[in-house]
Design an enzyme around this catalytic site. Sequence first.
Site, PDB file in Angstrom:
ATOM      1  N   ARG A 178      51.426  35.894  36.176  1.00  0.00           N
ATOM      2  CA  ARG A 178      51.226  35.670  34.738  1.00  0.00           C
ATOM      3  C   ARG A 178      50.051  36.501  34.239  1.00  0.00           C
ATOM      4  NH1 ARG A 178      51.975  30.027  36.563  1.00  0.00           N
ATOM      5  NH2 ARG A 178      49.789  30.198  37.125  1.00  0.00           N
ATOM      6  N   ASP A 198      54.586  45.154  43.610  1.00  0.00           N
ATOM      7  CA  ASP A 198      54.943  43.739  43.748  1.00  0.00           C
ATOM      8  C   ASP A 198      56.309  43.664  44.412  1.00  0.00           C
ATOM      9  OD1 ASP A 198      55.981  41.086  43.288  1.00  0.00           O
ATOM     10  OD2 ASP A 198      54.471  40.823  41.731  1.00  0.00           O
ATOM     11  N   ALA A 258      41.257  37.749  40.745  1.00  0.00           N
ATOM     12  CA  ALA A 258      42.303  36.891  41.305  1.00  0.00           C
ATOM     13  C   ALA A 258      41.748  35.989  42.410  1.00  0.00           C
ATOM     14  CB  ALA A 258      43.460  37.744  41.808  1.00  0.00           C
ATOM     15  N   ARG A 259      41.708  36.520  43.618  1.00  0.00           N
ATOM     16  CA  ARG A 259      41.243  35.764  44.777  1.00  0.00           C
ATOM     17  C   ARG A 259      40.516  36.711  45.720  1.00  0.00           C
ATOM     18  NH1 ARG A 259      42.743  32.234  41.906  1.00  0.00           N
ATOM     19  NH2 ARG A 259      44.205  30.524  42.316  1.00  0.00           N
ATOM     20  N   ASP A 282      34.987  38.867  40.162  1.00  0.00           N
ATOM     21  CA  ASP A 282      34.749  37.510  39.668  1.00  0.00           C
ATOM     22  C   ASP A 282      34.936  36.475  40.773  1.00  0.00           C
ATOM     23  OD1 ASP A 282      34.287  35.641  37.418  1.00  0.00           O
ATOM     24  OD2 ASP A 282      36.368  35.036  37.759  1.00  0.00           O
ATOM     25  N   GLU A 287      31.283  30.988  47.635  1.00  0.00           N
ATOM     26  CA  GLU A 287      30.931  30.618  46.263  1.00  0.00           C
ATOM     27  C   GLU A 287      30.212  29.272  46.278  1.00  0.00           C
ATOM     28  OE1 GLU A 287      34.336  30.816  43.697  1.00  0.00           O
ATOM     29  OE2 GLU A 287      34.724  32.914  44.161  1.00  0.00           O
ATOM     30  N   HIS A 306      32.858  33.645  38.968  1.00  0.00           N
ATOM     31  CA  HIS A 306      34.176  32.975  38.989  1.00  0.00           C
ATOM     32  C   HIS A 306      34.403  32.142  37.728  1.00  0.00           C
ATOM     33  CE1 HIS A 306      37.481  31.328  41.892  1.00  0.00           C
ATOM     34  NE2 HIS A 306      37.951  31.585  40.679  1.00  0.00           N
ATOM     35  N   ALA A 309      38.307  32.566  33.566  1.00  0.00           N
ATOM     36  CA  ALA A 309      39.252  31.765  32.781  1.00  0.00           C
ATOM     37  C   ALA A 309      38.579  30.836  31.793  1.00  0.00           C
ATOM     38  CB  ALA A 309      40.132  30.943  33.719  1.00  0.00           C
TER      39      ALA A 309
END
Length: 348
Positions: A178, A198, A258-259, A282, A287, A306, A309
């Site tokens: 997304r 992808d 993302a991760r 990020d 963390e 992080h 969002a």
Amino acid sequence: MTGSAEPVAGGSGTRRPVTVVDVPRPLRAQFFPDRVGERLAAVAECTLLDEPGALTHPGLAPVLARAEVLVTTWGVPRLDADLLDRAPALRLVAHTGASVKPFVTGELFARGVAVTQAGQGMARAVAEVALAFTLALLHRLPRVDHALHAGAEWHVAEAVPPRHELLGCPVGVVGASRTGRAYLELVRLLGAEVSVADPTLTPADAAALGARLVALDELLAGSRIVALHAPTLPETRHLVGARELALLPDGAGLVNTARSWLVDEAALVAELATGRIDAALDVFDDEPLPVGHPLRALPNVLLTPHQAAGTVQGRRRQGEIVVDEIVRYAAGRPLAHAVTPELLARLG
């Protein structure tokens, strides 16, 4: 722990399922502000939990025994057989975030409990941060900002590698999630030439997104900016390691909102230390990022904690998605953001 269970005037007329909202007060204020919160109270008979771990508190047992809906956020305990035995009426878990992997178990699906999540509400905010990262790296803003803050002479701060515009820039997107799609749309509208890697896409799928489908190695070698938006899966662990980083052209930039799972962090630190590439991150293996971590000292890295969002608008959208899903459940309609066991296996 606070409780509220009286019907609220002005409801939609649909039955109001007993709902436990396991979201601390500060986050509730972000997810369910003003009219969003009023609508939640109107469509559900809510008990609000303020204390960490309140979901397992013995005093909650009477309400939990009646609850049909559980609204969750980050830090919710695993919904295992022991906890679910105390919630026999539970039929819906609505998560205010994206990833439900940390707490969703097979017991939920085995007992016929539906799961939904609000990740769609986060996509725009994260995509905008990824876009900001992209522009910052193209214009070498981390390097010049670091130099001036460190007291460098003006001519030293000016002596950065060549800077570039996004117009006509080759940008590679790893993962058409997304957020990946939202980012892809933003950079494409600003004139970037976009490639995507992808394994779930066909060339026609990529073309419909305005991108060219390529293998990962080709994307890395041919992109000035690489933005990671892939899910957390066994096969994506350290998807970008030392070999892959070496494929990036000199002066390229890596964007990761993302991760950290996707990148071999030690290999990335080593590559960044050479000054050959830049990065904007990020997400991190540890963390909070330790104060003495080498990433903090590198002048060619842009770091954020992080929080990509965490916009006002994004949090509100997440709350609206949760309320909409509760309304659909109460009305017996299909969920719009359901997480099935098959989808769970592919989600990050």
